[in-house]
Scaffold this motif. Structure first.
Motif, PDB file in Angstrom:
ATOM      1  N   ALA A  53       0.842  -1.199   0.000  1.00 56.44           N
ATOM      2  CA  ALA A  53       0.000   0.000   0.000  1.00 56.44           C
ATOM      3  C   ALA A  53       0.874   1.245   0.000  1.00 56.44           C
ATOM      4  O   ALA A  53       1.736   1.409   0.868  1.00 56.44           O
ATOM      5  CB  ALA A  53      -0.902   0.011   1.233  1.00 56.44           C
ATOM      6  N   GLY A  54       0.669   2.099  -0.990  1.00 57.22           N
ATOM      7  CA  GLY A  54       1.348   3.394  -0.999  1.00 57.22           C
ATOM      8  C   GLY A  54       0.608   4.351  -0.075  1.00 57.22           C
ATOM      9  O   GLY A  54      -0.604   4.223   0.118  1.00 57.22           O
ATOM     10  N   SER A  55       1.353   5.297   0.481  1.00 57.34           N
ATOM     11  CA  SER A  55       0.726   6.261   1.395  1.00 57.34           C
ATOM     12  C   SER A  55       1.445   7.592   1.267  1.00 57.34           C
ATOM     13  O   SER A  55       2.685   7.618   1.174  1.00 57.34           O
ATOM     14  CB  SER A  55       0.835   5.728   2.833  1.00 57.34           C
ATOM     15  OG  SER A  55      -0.010   6.442   3.699  1.00 57.34           O
ATOM     16  N   THR A  56       0.694   8.673   1.252  1.00 54.18           N
ATOM     17  CA  THR A  56       1.308   9.991   1.151  1.00 54.18           C
ATOM     18  C   THR A  56       0.612  10.971   2.075  1.00 54.18           C
ATOM     19  O   THR A  56      -0.621  11.109   1.996  1.00 54.18           O
ATOM     20  CB  THR A  56       1.267  10.495  -0.311  1.00 54.18           C
ATOM     21  OG1 THR A  56       2.328   9.875  -1.029  1.00 54.18           O
ATOM     22  CG2 THR A  56       1.478  11.981  -0.397  1.00 54.18           C
ATOM     23  N   MET A  57       1.394  11.581   2.930  1.00 56.03           N
ATOM     24  CA  MET A  57       0.897  12.603   3.868  1.00 56.03           C
ATOM     25  C   MET A  57      -0.382  12.141   4.548  1.00 56.03           C
ATOM     26  O   MET A  57      -0.460  11.008   5.002  1.00 56.03           O
ATOM     27  CB  MET A  57       0.701  13.951   3.145  1.00 56.03           C
ATOM     28  CG  MET A  57       1.974  14.540   2.585  1.00 56.03           C
ATOM     29  SD  MET A  57       3.141  15.058   3.856  1.00 56.03           S
ATOM     30  CE  MET A  57       2.416  16.584   4.420  1.00 56.03           C
ATOM     31  N   GLY A  58      -1.406  12.993   4.640  1.00 55.58           N
ATOM     32  CA  GLY A  58      -2.661  12.648   5.286  1.00 55.58           C
ATOM     33  C   GLY A  58      -3.626  13.802   5.090  1.00 55.58           C
ATOM     34  O   GLY A  58      -3.248  14.855   4.566  1.00 55.58           O
ATOM     35  N   THR A  59      -4.847  13.608   5.522  1.00 54.99           N
ATOM     36  CA  THR A  59      -5.855  14.662   5.346  1.00 54.99           C
ATOM     37  C   THR A  59      -5.845  15.605   6.550  1.00 54.99           C
ATOM     38  O   THR A  59      -5.258  15.301   7.601  1.00 54.99           O
ATOM     39  CB  THR A  59      -7.260  14.046   5.233  1.00 54.99           C
ATOM     40  OG1 THR A  59      -7.567  13.416   6.492  1.00 54.99           O
ATOM     41  CG2 THR A  59      -7.343  13.010   4.122  1.00 54.99           C
ATOM     42  N   ARG A  60      -6.563  16.705   6.396  1.00 52.32           N
ATOM     43  CA  ARG A  60      -6.707  17.649   7.518  1.00 52.32           C
ATOM     44  C   ARG A  60      -7.367  16.952   8.701  1.00 52.32           C
ATOM     45  O   ARG A  60      -6.960  17.140   9.849  1.00 52.32           O
ATOM     46  CB  ARG A  60      -7.545  18.851   7.058  1.00 52.32           C
ATOM     47  CG  ARG A  60      -7.721  19.901   8.107  1.00 52.32           C
ATOM     48  CD  ARG A  60      -8.780  20.914   7.699  1.00 52.32           C
ATOM     49  NE  ARG A  60      -8.814  22.023   8.641  1.00 52.32           N
ATOM     50  CZ  ARG A  60      -9.426  21.998   9.815  1.00 52.32           C
ATOM     51  NH1 ARG A  60     -10.061  20.905  10.202  1.00 52.32           N
ATOM     52  NH2 ARG A  60      -9.404  23.048  10.605  1.00 52.32           N
ATOM     53  N   ASP A  61      -8.390  16.126   8.424  1.00 50.69           N
ATOM     54  CA  ASP A  61      -9.075  15.427   9.520  1.00 50.69           C
ATOM     55  C   ASP A  61      -8.123  14.462  10.225  1.00 50.69           C
ATOM     56  O   ASP A  61      -8.170  14.305  11.446  1.00 50.69           O
ATOM     57  CB  ASP A  61     -10.288  14.646   8.994  1.00 50.69           C
ATOM     58  CG  ASP A  61     -11.425  15.574   8.584  1.00 50.69           C
ATOM     59  OD1 ASP A  61     -11.357  16.775   8.912  1.00 50.69           O
ATOM     60  OD2 ASP A  61     -12.362  15.096   7.914  1.00 50.69           O
ATOM     61  N   GLU A  62      -7.265  13.801   9.437  1.00 50.19           N
ATOM     62  CA  GLU A  62      -6.295  12.876  10.060  1.00 50.19           C
ATOM     63  C   GLU A  62      -5.298  13.648  10.920  1.00 50.19           C
ATOM     64  O   GLU A  62      -4.881  13.158  11.984  1.00 50.19           O
ATOM     65  CB  GLU A  62      -5.582  12.049   8.971  1.00 50.19           C
ATOM     66  CG  GLU A  62      -6.503  10.970   8.381  1.00 50.19           C
ATOM     67  CD  GLU A  62      -6.095  10.468   7.008  1.00 50.19           C
ATOM     68  OE1 GLU A  62      -6.921   9.773   6.379  1.00 50.19           O
ATOM     69  OE2 GLU A  62      -4.985  10.765   6.541  1.00 50.19           O
ATOM     70  N   LEU A  63      -4.929  14.848  10.485  1.00 51.16           N
ATOM     71  CA  LEU A  63      -4.022  15.656  11.311  1.00 51.16           C
ATOM     72  C   LEU A  63      -4.715  16.031  12.629  1.00 51.16           C
ATOM     73  O   LEU A  63      -4.110  15.949  13.704  1.00 51.16           O
ATOM     74  CB  LEU A  63      -3.579  16.912  10.550  1.00 51.16           C
ATOM     75  CG  LEU A  63      -2.659  17.874  11.303  1.00 51.16           C
ATOM     76  CD1 LEU A  63      -1.405  17.182  11.829  1.00 51.16           C
ATOM     77  CD2 LEU A  63      -2.268  19.064  10.418  1.00 51.16           C
ATOM     78  N   ALA A  64      -6.005  16.389  12.553  1.00 54.68           N
ATOM     79  CA  ALA A  64      -6.747  16.716  13.788  1.00 54.68           C
ATOM     80  C   ALA A  64      -6.801  15.481  14.698  1.00 54.68           C
ATOM     81  O   ALA A  64      -6.618  15.584  15.921  1.00 54.68           O
ATOM     82  CB  ALA A  64      -8.152  17.200  13.431  1.00 54.68           C
ATOM     83  N   ASP A  65      -7.039  14.302  14.106  1.00 54.70           N
ATOM     84  CA  ASP A  65      -7.091  13.070  14.910  1.00 54.70           C
ATOM     85  C   ASP A  65      -5.722  12.757  15.529  1.00 54.70           C
ATOM     86  O   ASP A  65      -5.623  12.311  16.676  1.00 54.70           O
ATOM     87  CB  ASP A  65      -7.544  11.891  14.042  1.00 54.70           C
ATOM     88  CG  ASP A  65      -9.007  12.013  13.613  1.00 54.70           C
ATOM     89  OD1 ASP A  65      -9.747  12.809  14.222  1.00 54.70           O
ATOM     90  OD2 ASP A  65      -9.403  11.325  12.649  1.00 54.70           O
ATOM     91  N   LEU A  66      -4.664  12.989  14.753  1.00 55.15           N
ATOM     92  CA  LEU A  66      -3.301  12.757  15.269  1.00 55.15           C
ATOM     93  C   LEU A  66      -3.041  13.651  16.489  1.00 55.15           C
ATOM     94  O   LEU A  66      -2.512  13.186  17.514  1.00 55.15           O
ATOM     95  CB  LEU A  66      -2.279  13.061  14.159  1.00 55.15           C
ATOM     96  CG  LEU A  66      -0.827  13.252  14.596  1.00 55.15           C
ATOM     97  CD1 LEU A  66      -0.252  11.963  15.182  1.00 55.15           C
ATOM     98  CD2 LEU A  66       0.049  13.722  13.421  1.00 55.15           C
ATOM     99  N   LEU A  67      -3.427  14.925  16.380  1.00 51.83           N
ATOM    100  CA  LEU A  67      -3.187  15.849  17.497  1.00 51.83           C
ATOM    101  C   LEU A  67      -3.943  15.376  18.736  1.00 51.83           C
ATOM    102  O   LEU A  67      -3.417  15.393  19.854  1.00 51.83           O
ATOM    103  CB  LEU A  67      -3.616  17.272  17.111  1.00 51.83           C
ATOM    104  CG  LEU A  67      -2.792  17.918  15.984  1.00 51.83           C
ATOM    105  CD1 LEU A  67      -3.402  19.248  15.568  1.00 51.83           C
ATOM    106  CD2 LEU A  67      -1.340  18.121  16.397  1.00 51.83           C
ATOM    107  N   GLN A  68      -5.183  14.901  18.513  1.00 51.80           N
ATOM    108  CA  GLN A  68      -5.976  14.415  19.652  1.00 51.80           C
ATOM    109  C   GLN A  68      -5.375  13.133  20.237  1.00 51.80           C
ATOM    110  O   GLN A  68      -5.324  12.946  21.451  1.00 51.80           O
ATOM    111  CB  GLN A  68      -7.410  14.162  19.190  1.00 51.80           C
ATOM    112  CG  GLN A  68      -8.299  13.678  20.303  1.00 51.80           C
ATOM    113  CD  GLN A  68      -9.637  14.395  20.290  1.00 51.80           C
ATOM    114  OE1 GLN A  68      -9.693  15.611  20.475  1.00 51.80           O
ATOM    115  NE2 GLN A  68     -10.692  13.658  20.042  1.00 51.80           N
TER     116      GLN A  68
END
Ligand SMILES: NC(=O)c1ccc[n+]([C@@H]2O[C@H](COP(=O)([O-])OP(=O)(O)OC[C@H]3O[C@@H](n4cnc5c(N)ncnc54)[C@H](OP(=O)(O)O)[C@@H]3O)[C@@H](O)[C@H]2O)c1
Length: 321
Positions: free
Chosen positions: A266-281
């Motif tokens: 599976a290739g993966s690149t960066m993330g979405t804004r929502d994923e960044l919010a989830d990461l911070l939480q």
């Protein structure tokens, strides 16, 4: 304003085009915000930019820095989301063909000020310092998506991280440990392996070593130097999630192993804004703080670039204003 920028593309000697000096103050387009940068972290992407990879020659000079944390004109403390998509795009912005990262089209964050669309400035959690928050937008977001969106790993399963001391590698180790995975990592020196162990890796190995057992998932950013080992380390049905190829393209894709053991890539690149919010939480809930190996003033940025180019990392390298 003061900025750290790439003057021209230089494939052979990337540090020769690194410049520290004055660049014009940015205009703030409608719907965008101006951020006074307090900290930004160095990513391998900045070295690729100096080499002219992933950026058109006419975009130079380009201010470097594709993540960061700072303060809006109204005093709000923010973390930058670096993926800038087409405003008309709906859904996962990492799949938008017109998306760019800061420094690919728009000027980056190694400067007094950076401008981003308003949606790309997320509130900074109180518990993270500016330096810690600056690590989140690129390396940590990439690791979060690899682990929690792409891998399908379940708590208790075993993951292998190729690399121990890099930005994405340390994020994978720390996030994997916090999520309840059994975390193994390879590292090129004893010192680097010790970093991964200190961050919670349950075991570490020399590159290419035979593992005690095969793993459920491998996390790749290295490419050629480790690809074969990654494929050989997977259980039948296992998955390798890849977001980088620092050492180049794999010489063998290991196709027979891939189909016979029903492996998945599976290739993966960066993330979405929502994923960044989830990461911070997630980091706030589990009290996870990024491993920062070096914190330097922007004026000493060259020292940080040299360290990364020579593989002398111990987690993230962060520049502060
Ligand atoms: N697709 C995306 O969205 C995305 C986002 C972030 C990064 N990336 C990519 O991921 C890669 C790592 O980025 P980073 O910022 O984490 O870089 P970094 O901090 O410099 O880390 C480099 C990592 O590569 C490992 N490595 C192992 N063998 C290597 C070899 N032969 N040559 C070079 N490195 C080797 C190092 O392991 P040791 O600890 O053993 O030295 C270290 O963990 C880059 O290619 C970058 O472009 C992609």
């Amino acid at each position: 304003m003061f900025a750290v920028y790439a003057s021209t593309p230089n494939k052979e000697d990337p540090l020769a085009s690194l410049a520290v000096g004055e660049r014009p103050d940015p205009d703030v387009p409608e719907g965008w915000v101006r951020v006074a940068v307090r900290a930004a972290s160095l990513n391998m992407h900045d070295l690729w930019t100096l080499r002219g990879v992933g950026i058109k020659p006419e975009q130079f000079p380009m201010i470097l820095g594709c993540d960061g944390a700072g303060v809006l004109d109204d005093g709000t403390e923010v973390v930058l989301h670096s993926v800038i998509g087409d405003p008309a795009w709906r859904g996962d912005e990492t799949l938008d063909p017109k998306r760019t990262l800061l420094t690919e089209k728009h000027q980056g964050s190694f400067a007094e000020h950076v401008v981003v669309p308003a949606r790309n400035a997320l509130p900074k959690p109180d518990g993270l310092s500016f330096a810690e928050a600056a690590c989140m937008g690129t390396a940590w977001l990439t690791a979060y998506r690899m682990l929690f969106v792409k891998s399908g790993l379940q708590p208790g399963q075993t993951m292998l991280v190729q690399g121990a001391s890099g930005g994405v590698a340390t994020a994978l180790v720390q996030l994997g440990k916090a999520a309840g995975f059994r975390v193994w990592a390879t590292g090129r020196t004893e010192e680097k392996r010790a970093i991964a162990e200190r961050l919670g890796a349950h075991d570490t190995f020399e590159p290419g070593a035979r593992l005690p057992e095969r793993v459920d998932a491998v996390f790749e950013t290295v490419g050629k130097a480790t690809w074969s080992h990654s494929m050989k380390s997977l259980k039948p049905g296992g998955i390798v999630v890849i977001s980088g190829a620092t050492s180049g393209d794999a010489s063998s894709a290991e196709l027979q192993r891939l189909f016979f053991l029903q492996l998945r890539v599976a290739g993966s690149t960066m993330g979405t804004r929502d994923e960044l919010a989830d990461l911070l939480q997630f980091c706030a809930l589990r009290d996870v703080r990024p491993q920062i190996g070096a914190e330097l003033p922007f004026s000493d940025a060259k020292q940080g670039f040299e360290a990364m180019l020579n593989g002398q990392t111990a987690g993230k390298i962060v520049f502060t204003g």
